[in-house]
Write a protein that holds these residues in place. Structure first.
Motif, mmCIF file in Angstrom:
data_model
loop_
_atom_site.group_PDB
_atom_site.id
_atom_site.type_symbol
_atom_site.label_atom_id
_atom_site.label_comp_id
_atom_site.label_asym_id
_atom_site.label_seq_id
_atom_site.Cartn_x
_atom_site.Cartn_y
_atom_site.Cartn_z
ATOM 1 N N VAL A 347 0.985 -1.103 0.034
ATOM 2 C CA VAL A 347 0.057 0.043 0.074
ATOM 3 C C VAL A 347 0.873 1.204 -0.012
ATOM 4 O O VAL A 347 1.849 1.178 1.007
ATOM 5 N N ALA A 348 0.718 2.152 -0.865
ATOM 6 C CA ALA A 348 1.270 3.473 -1.038
ATOM 7 C C ALA A 348 0.422 4.463 -0.883
ATOM 8 O O ALA A 348 -0.579 4.569 -1.171
ATOM 9 N N ARG A 349 0.809 5.475 0.066
ATOM 10 C CA ARG A 349 -0.037 6.528 0.648
ATOM 11 C C ARG A 349 0.793 7.833 0.403
ATOM 12 O O ARG A 349 1.958 8.047 0.430
ATOM 13 N N VAL A 350 -0.007 8.693 -0.332
ATOM 14 C CA VAL A 350 0.558 9.844 -0.796
ATOM 15 C C VAL A 350 0.275 11.257 0.165
ATOM 16 O O VAL A 350 -0.746 11.323 0.388
ATOM 17 N N TYR A 351 1.407 12.165 0.373
ATOM 18 C CA TYR A 351 1.224 13.366 1.098
ATOM 19 C C TYR A 351 1.628 14.372 0.019
ATOM 20 O O TYR A 351 2.774 14.356 -0.489
ATOM 21 N N VAL A 352 0.916 15.462 0.338
ATOM 22 C CA VAL A 352 1.596 16.796 -0.315
ATOM 23 C C VAL A 352 1.215 17.812 0.705
ATOM 24 O O VAL A 352 0.713 17.823 1.663
ATOM 25 N N ASN A 353 2.440 18.876 0.670
ATOM 26 C CA ASN A 353 2.420 19.995 1.634
ATOM 27 C C ASN A 353 1.360 20.968 1.005
ATOM 28 O O ASN A 353 1.187 21.380 0.050
ATOM 29 N N ARG A 360 -0.193 16.816 3.918
ATOM 30 C CA ARG A 360 -1.404 16.622 4.129
ATOM 31 C C ARG A 360 -1.800 15.222 3.162
ATOM 32 O O ARG A 360 -1.226 15.361 2.269
ATOM 33 N N PHE A 361 -2.270 14.335 3.954
ATOM 34 C CA PHE A 361 -2.753 12.903 3.287
ATOM 35 C C PHE A 361 -3.779 13.281 2.110
ATOM 36 O O PHE A 361 -4.722 13.599 2.339
ATOM 37 N N ILE A 362 -3.515 12.612 0.927
ATOM 38 C CA ILE A 362 -4.698 12.903 -0.157
ATOM 39 C C ILE A 362 -4.950 11.429 -0.846
ATOM 40 O O ILE A 362 -5.832 11.615 -1.699
ATOM 41 N N GLY A 363 -4.498 10.362 -0.450
ATOM 42 C CA GLY A 363 -4.935 9.318 -0.768
ATOM 43 C C GLY A 363 -4.067 8.034 -0.962
ATOM 44 O O GLY A 363 -2.688 8.244 -0.529
ATOM 45 N N GLU A 364 -4.475 6.715 -0.993
ATOM 46 C CA GLU A 364 -3.575 5.447 -0.926
ATOM 47 C C GLU A 364 -4.076 4.748 -2.067
ATOM 48 O O GLU A 364 -5.437 4.670 -2.409
ATOM 49 N N ASP A 365 -3.254 3.803 -2.288
ATOM 50 C CA ASP A 365 -3.460 2.861 -3.331
ATOM 51 C C ASP A 365 -2.777 1.829 -3.117
ATOM 52 O O ASP A 365 -1.689 1.518 -2.723
ATOM 53 N N ARG A 366 -3.153 0.648 -3.615
ATOM 54 C CA ARG A 366 -2.314 -0.620 -3.594
ATOM 55 C C ARG A 366 -1.494 -0.875 -5.031
ATOM 56 O O ARG A 366 -2.191 -0.851 -6.105
ATOM 57 N N VAL A 367 -0.386 -0.930 -4.711
ATOM 58 C CA VAL A 367 0.501 -1.138 -6.102
ATOM 59 C C VAL A 367 0.871 -2.593 -6.253
ATOM 60 O O VAL A 367 0.930 -3.381 -5.045
ATOM 61 N N ALA A 368 1.230 -3.192 -7.369
ATOM 62 C CA ALA A 368 1.691 -4.428 -7.619
ATOM 63 C C ALA A 368 2.896 -4.613 -7.560
ATOM 64 O O ALA A 368 3.651 -3.832 -7.343
ATOM 65 N N HIS A 369 3.444 -5.912 -7.491
ATOM 66 C CA HIS A 369 4.856 -6.262 -7.663
ATOM 67 C C HIS A 369 5.341 -5.558 -8.900
ATOM 68 O O HIS A 369 4.810 -5.813 -10.027
ATOM 69 N N THR A 370 6.670 -4.843 -8.926
ATOM 70 C CA THR A 370 6.973 -3.764 -9.752
ATOM 71 C C THR A 370 8.428 -4.272 -10.156
ATOM 72 O O THR A 370 9.349 -3.787 -9.242
ATOM 73 N N PRO A 371 8.887 -4.607 -11.223
ATOM 74 C CA PRO A 371 10.290 -4.918 -11.640
ATOM 75 C C PRO A 371 10.786 -3.524 -11.838
ATOM 76 O O PRO A 371 10.148 -2.407 -12.208
ATOM 77 N N ALA A 372 12.097 -3.574 -11.836
ATOM 78 C CA ALA A 372 12.782 -2.331 -12.041
ATOM 79 C C ALA A 372 12.668 -1.913 -13.259
ATOM 80 O O ALA A 372 12.675 -2.610 -14.316
ATOM 81 N N GLY A 373 12.763 -0.453 -13.523
ATOM 82 C CA GLY A 373 12.536 -0.014 -14.880
ATOM 83 C C GLY A 373 10.988 0.246 -15.149
ATOM 84 O O GLY A 373 10.649 0.922 -16.157
ATOM 85 N N SER A 374 10.204 -0.411 -14.278
ATOM 86 C CA SER A 374 8.698 -0.020 -14.775
ATOM 87 C C SER A 374 8.142 1.589 -14.047
ATOM 88 O O SER A 374 8.910 1.910 -13.099
ATOM 89 N N ASP A 375 7.160 1.641 -14.633
ATOM 90 C CA ASP A 375 6.358 2.985 -14.176
ATOM 91 C C ASP A 375 5.345 2.399 -12.907
ATOM 92 O O ASP A 375 4.807 1.289 -12.923
ATOM 93 N N THR A 380 -4.765 8.350 -6.206
ATOM 94 C CA THR A 380 -5.058 8.636 -4.925
ATOM 95 C C THR A 380 -6.533 9.274 -4.775
ATOM 96 O O THR A 380 -6.850 9.551 -3.663
ATOM 97 N N GLY A 381 -7.262 9.153 -5.943
ATOM 98 C CA GLY A 381 -8.761 9.509 -5.739
ATOM 99 C C GLY A 381 -9.136 10.097 -6.822
ATOM 100 O O GLY A 381 -8.851 9.876 -8.077
ATOM 101 N N GLN A 382 -10.454 11.001 -6.977
ATOM 102 C CA GLN A 382 -11.004 11.491 -7.968
ATOM 103 C C GLN A 382 -10.966 13.089 -7.923
ATOM 104 O O GLN A 382 -11.110 13.574 -6.930
ATOM 105 N N ALA A 383 -10.918 13.819 -9.091
ATOM 106 C CA ALA A 383 -10.758 15.107 -9.109
ATOM 107 C C ALA A 383 -12.365 15.604 -9.740
ATOM 108 O O ALA A 383 -12.640 15.590 -10.770
ATOM 109 N N PHE A 384 -12.777 16.225 -8.568
ATOM 110 C CA PHE A 384 -14.106 16.771 -8.736
ATOM 111 C C PHE A 384 -14.281 17.918 -9.856
ATOM 112 O O PHE A 384 -15.355 18.274 -10.505
ATOM 113 N N ASP A 385 -12.967 18.529 -9.876
ATOM 114 C CA ASP A 385 -13.348 19.685 -10.881
ATOM 115 C C ASP A 385 -12.520 19.505 -12.181
ATOM 116 O O ASP A 385 -12.161 20.470 -13.070
ATOM 117 N N VAL A 386 -12.275 18.462 -12.422
ATOM 118 C CA VAL A 386 -11.676 17.663 -13.967
ATOM 119 C C VAL A 386 -12.663 16.611 -14.028
ATOM 120 O O VAL A 386 -12.539 15.741 -13.789
#
Length: 476
Positions: A347-353, A360-375, A380-386
């Motif tokens: 689980v990855a949790r994202v904070y912004v200043n 400030r905490f803006i959301g979390e997501d579960r990331v899969a096993h990720t090989p080196a070199g991958s994106d 983090t959520g949904q943008a109500f203004d986009v």
């Protein structure tokens, strides 16, 4: 108040013995050397090396302190000039209730203390039953042992042979010769688990993030592993669910395995073994029973990162209301970014200043096993203004000559709105394609990413909107 004690000297010494001394009951010369390899699927490999002094020929050795959740069929014992004749796992643990149940039909001692004078009176009693309570025969009378406020001790003469203070593996060995030798005990056990957690501190203006990762170990195996060389394994190994003796408990179904994010192109820092990756912890750890422990995995700063707005349509349809776009932070775990290692699922949790510089905490997501070199993409959520609102302007189906199939021509319109004070780019993905998809007209150039996905990157000005039009022909 009832206290139950043992009067036999052997049993008292056993219960009072410190942990290190108990470990040496197998005849080993000093502390064990233990290593743990913990997998994602509630299973771990234990390697326990002990130095034993053995006579020639057959002898019996007990290995106390093994996991209470051991899978006995996986036990292996190896050593120079040794063979295993027989092994038994004794897991009937010594408790006051089991002591009393084992004493049914035998005599015990009852010591009562006068609360006023402190005088003690000792009586012998025969245990008649120990079911929902204890029934005694004392001097020809039938009594029920109860907690009535009178200080009482129950004295047992011995420890039953089948009860153990700790789970114990007993092994009959056949040694070619007498002397000291290292013996390695290996087995699989449940009750040991690990997970990965990440914290990303994202600076959108700078396009950078700091990433910290932790390995969390949880021990519910029934035993403490002291100063264990520990490794965790990222990736899933195949385990059989046989409805009984399996790594998930009695008849539990196998858990859903997390996916793996592909497209990795680099060799990372983790050790590869078969098709999984092993992460050795930096130093030995003591994982106590019923304990959760955290150990650092990764700590990198100034990783290039960006924010992504994403809208996905599962089929060609008209929406009566606009839908919010998903917001994600995306970065690469390549060497050039500063990460460059295989990252286990977690689980990855994202904070912004904020404007005051406070995280400030803006959301979390579960990331899969990720090989080196991958994106790595953290939603983090949904943008109500986009928002995005799709509309089917027209659709027309016609038979496909020679193949007896149908082709459908969709004229699509996607209205992308941005109520933010800065321009954004929204990634629009259209799914639900058929065979031989063709783009015959589009206001913004898109890409057929795969057999089921078209991708457009739609720029939208601040406080504005962009209308994407496209004609898509799909084959059935």
């Amino acid at each position: 108040m009832i206290r139950w004690v043992l009067m036999t000297g052997t049993a008292l010494s056993l219960l009072a013995m410190p942990a290190m001394a108990q470990q040496a009951q197998d005849g080993s010369q000093g502390p064990n050397r233990v290593s743990l390899t913990i997998y994602n699927q509630n299973v771990a490999l234990v390697e326990d090396v002990r130095e034993l002094t053995l006579p020639a020929g057959r002898s019996r050795r007990e290995f106390p302190g093994v996991s209470a959740s051991i899978r006995p069929e996986t036990v292996g014992l190896s050593g120079r000039g040794l063979s295993v004749v027989e092994q038994n796992f004794d897991y009937d643990l010594l408790t006051p209730d089991k002591l009393m149940q084992a004493a049914v039909g035998d005599e015990i001692g009852i010591v009562r203390t006068n609360p006023g004078s402190g005088a003690q009176e000792t009586q012998r009693a025969r245990v008649l039953a120990a079911n929902q309570g204890v029934v005694l025969e004392v001097d020809g009378r039938i009594e029920v042992l109860r907690d009535d406020g009178v200080p009482t001790r129950v004295i047992f003469d011995e420890v039953p042979a089948n009860l153990r203070p700790r789970p114990t593996l007993s092994v009959t060995l056949d040694a070619e010769g007498a002397g000291q030798r290292d013996v390695t005990l290996t087995y699989l056990t449940t009750g040991l688990q690990w997970k990965a957690d990440y914290v990303a501190r994202f600076d959108e203006r700078a396009g950078r993030l700091d990433l910290t990762g932790w390995i969390t170990l949880t021990n519910q195996s029934g035993v403490t592993f002291a100063n264990a060389d520990t490794r965790v394994v990222a990736g899933d190994v195949s385990l059989l669910n046989d409805g009984g003796n399996n790594a998930y408990g009695r008849g539990y179904p196998q858990p859903v395995r997390p996916g793996t994010r592909g497209n990795g192109t680099e060799q990372g820092g983790a050790q590869g073994l078969a098709d999984v990756y092993i992460y050795p912890l930096p130093e030995p750890v003591t994982v106590a029973n019923n304990q959760t422990k955290q150990v650092g995995l990764i700590d990198v700063a100034n990783v290039p990162a960006s924010k992504r707005y994403l809208y996905e349509a599962d089929s060609f349809t008209t929406e009566t209301e606009a839908r919010a776009a998903d917001v994600a932070v995306i970065f690469s775990n390549s060497r050039t970014s500063g990460v460059g290692t295989q990252l286990p699922a977690g689980v990855a949790r994202v904070y912004v200043n904020d404007e005051a510089g406070e995280p400030r905490f803006i959301g979390e997501d579960r990331v899969a096993h990720t090989p080196a070199g991958s994106d790595i993409v953290i939603t983090t959520g949904q943008a109500f203004d986009v928002t995005v609102q799709p509309r089917v302007v027209s659709s027309e189906a016609a038979p496909k000559p020679a193949y007896y199939r149908w082709r459908t021509r969709f004229e699509m319109e996607y209205t992308v709105r941005n109520a933010r004070s800065e321009a954004v780019v929204v990634e629009v993905r259209q799914h639900g394609l058929g065979r031989d998809t063709q783009l015959q007209g589009q206001s913004i150039e898109g890409v057929v990413q795969d057999a089921d996905t078209i991708v457009w990157r739609v720029p939208v000005q601040a406080n504005g909107e962009t209308v994407l039009t496209a004609t898509v022909v799909t084959g059935g």
